[in-house]
Scaffold this motif. Structure first.
Motif, PDB file in Angstrom:
ATOM      1  N   UNK A  67       0.849  -1.197   0.000  1.00 24.03           N
ATOM      2  CA  UNK A  67       0.000   0.000   0.000  1.00 24.03           C
ATOM      3  C   UNK A  67       0.880   1.239   0.000  1.00 24.03           C
ATOM      4  N   UNK A  68       0.314   2.325  -0.482  1.00 22.14           N
ATOM      5  CA  UNK A  68       0.980   3.630  -0.452  1.00 22.14           C
ATOM      6  C   UNK A  68       0.005   4.650   0.118  1.00 22.14           C
ATOM      7  N   UNK A  69       0.536   5.670   0.760  1.00 21.80           N
ATOM      8  CA  UNK A  69      -0.291   6.729   1.333  1.00 21.80           C
ATOM      9  C   UNK A  69       0.114   8.083   0.753  1.00 21.80           C
ATOM     10  N   UNK A  70      -0.880   8.845   0.346  1.00 18.89           N
ATOM     11  CA  UNK A  70      -0.677  10.222  -0.112  1.00 18.89           C
ATOM     12  C   UNK A  70      -1.509  11.121   0.789  1.00 18.89           C
ATOM     13  N   UNK A  71      -0.849  12.065   1.438  1.00 13.40           N
ATOM     14  CA  UNK A  71      -1.546  13.007   2.324  1.00 13.40           C
ATOM     15  C   UNK A  71      -1.262  14.423   1.844  1.00 13.40           C
ATOM     16  N   UNK A  72      -2.301  15.245   1.846  1.00 10.13           N
ATOM     17  CA  UNK A  72      -2.124  16.631   1.394  1.00 10.13           C
ATOM     18  C   UNK A  72      -2.965  17.577   2.236  1.00 10.13           C
ATOM     19  N   UNK A  73      -2.381  18.695   2.572  1.00 10.33           N
ATOM     20  CA  UNK A  73      -3.129  19.774   3.232  1.00 10.33           C
ATOM     21  C   UNK A  73      -3.318  20.873   2.203  1.00 10.33           C
ATOM     22  N   UNK A  74      -4.573  21.127   1.858  1.00  8.57           N
ATOM     23  CA  UNK A  74      -4.925  22.096   0.825  1.00  8.57           C
ATOM     24  C   UNK A  74      -5.599  23.290   1.464  1.00  8.57           C
ATOM     25  N   UNK A  75      -5.298  24.473   0.952  1.00 11.52           N
ATOM     26  CA  UNK A  75      -5.893  25.696   1.459  1.00 11.52           C
ATOM     27  C   UNK A  75      -6.700  26.349   0.351  1.00 11.52           C
TER      28      UNK A  75
END
Length: 398
Positions: A67-75
């Motif tokens: 598995x892979x994880x992509x995390x993003x904080x968008x404004x």
């Protein structure tokens, strides 16, 4: 909208990497093959649930992991959103919005909006029709997320219908199969009509932006035109080109489709399936439907494919992406909803004049992320923050 933070775990070459970003231009500089594109691919995947480089998810997982994880904080304006996407081997992907309970991956479509320019975009002009269909369908899902389900429903029905047609080709077609095919015809006609109706409306919105963008990137001596070629029009006896004939648009039939309702398009598909049934059973595949359609790109008076120069091909491909950017700007209902622009190793492919024209167009975007092997490839219009990408991670230089 801008990306404030990106974190990857077991994505492509990265065991773990974190990247903090800010509005305006940011250039990620590093040697070829070091992992710059992997970062941009992850962000693009978060927006579209597909990669611009590969057709399946398996290569996205770091070798040896499941598995892979992509995390993003968008404004967006005054609001921040945290998206998490879990890409799994052999099972459905899952997502979280602001660390809530897991949801289907497609439930996050439309939250992260990006426009990604990459060398692979040449296939939009030079490649087969599937590349242009994918361009439309990905943009549709970004603008109107429910159309991801529209395309999924159509693909499911198409698969079932093709399986039935293959049975007929094998000589096992009975009266029961005939009745079942009638039912699948109705399902496919409805799903196909919804998809076609949405594509036609989107292309109508794209067209003026496409021509404007092409004139921005060039000397403006040629007009750029995109014409939808539907397999509903002028059904041909020639198996290789069933559904449309190549060349410039000549009649009003293609234009007529854009003025039909979903119900009227459904009726057209039902009639087309009936007319094509014998040939479809003989070949064991569905010969009519959105999966057989194309978007013909025209420069001046000639089809771009086969006639455009290398520079014209690049300009037209970039214009399609710019047109999608302008369409998203038109669609933004919330302050700060402009898409993130990603230019992945594009400037190395362009001459100096096109580099500067493209840079001048995108420089005013809320956030522009650029990758390059060397600083010299980046026009002065995109001077800004530099981030050094090194093996296995990044080395921020302010």
């Amino acid at each position: 909208m801008y990306l404030e933070h990106l974190s990857l775990t077991d994505f492509r070459s990265y065991a773990q990497v974190d990247l903090s970003l800010e509005p305006g231009p940011t250039v990620l500089v590093g040697a070829n093959g070091i992992g710059k594109t992997n970062l941009m691919e992850a962000l693009g995947y978060l927006a579209t649930l597909s990669s611009h480089r590969v057709s399946s998810d398996a290569p996205l997982l770091r070798f040896g992991t499941d598995r892979a994880l992509v995390r993003a904080r968008l404004v967006r304006g005054e609001q921040a959103t945290v998206l998490e996407l879990e890409i799994n081997a052999g099972k459905a992907n899952r997502a979280r919005i602001n660390r809530s309970n897991p949801v289907r991956a497609r439930d996050i479509l439309g939250i992260c909006r990006t426009v990604l320019f990459a060398p692979e975009d040449l296939s939009l002009v030079k490649g087969d029709p599937s590349h242009r269909r994918r361009f439309l369908d990905e943009l549709l899902a970004t603008l109107i997320p429910r159309h991801a389900a529209t395309r999924s429903d159509y693909d499911r029905v198409l698969k079932q219908r093709n399986a039935l047609l293959k049975s007929g080709r094998a000589g096992r077609f009975t009266s029961g199969h005939e009745a079942t095919l009638d039912v699948w015809d109705q399902h496919m006609a409805k799903a196909g009509a919804e998809l076609l109706h949405a594509r036609l409306a989107l292309l109508e919105n794209i067209q003026p932006h496409l021509d404007h963008a092409y004139r921005q990137l060039t000397d403006g001596s040629k007009a750029a035109l995109a014409v939808y070629r539907s397999s509903l029009v002028d059904l041909a006896d020639d198996d290789a080109t069933l559904g449309f004939s190549p060349g410039l648009p000549t009649g009003a039939q293609q234009e007529d489709l854009a003025h039909l309702s979903v119900e009227e398009l459904t009726d057209r598909y039902v009639a087309a399936f009936a007319a094509s049934r014998k040939r479809e059973i003989e070949r064991g595949i569905s010969l009519v439907g959105p999966h057989r359609d194309d978007v013909e790109l025209i420069l001046g008076q000639a089809p771009a494919k086969g006639y455009a120069s290398h520079g014209e091909t690049w300009s037209l491909a970039l214009s399609l992406r710019l047109a999608s950017y302008y369409v998203m700007l038109d669609d933004g209902q919330i302050e700060g909803a402009a898409p993130i622009l990603i230019l992945d190793d594009v400037f190395a492919e362009l001459d100096v004049q096109r580099r500067r024209r493209l840079a001048a167009i995108v420089a005013g975007a809320e956030q522009v992320l650029v990758t390059a092997a060397v600083d010299a490839d980046i026009p002065p219009e995109l001077s800004g923050r530099r981030v050094q990408v090194v093996s296995g991670g990044i080395d921020e230089r302010g």
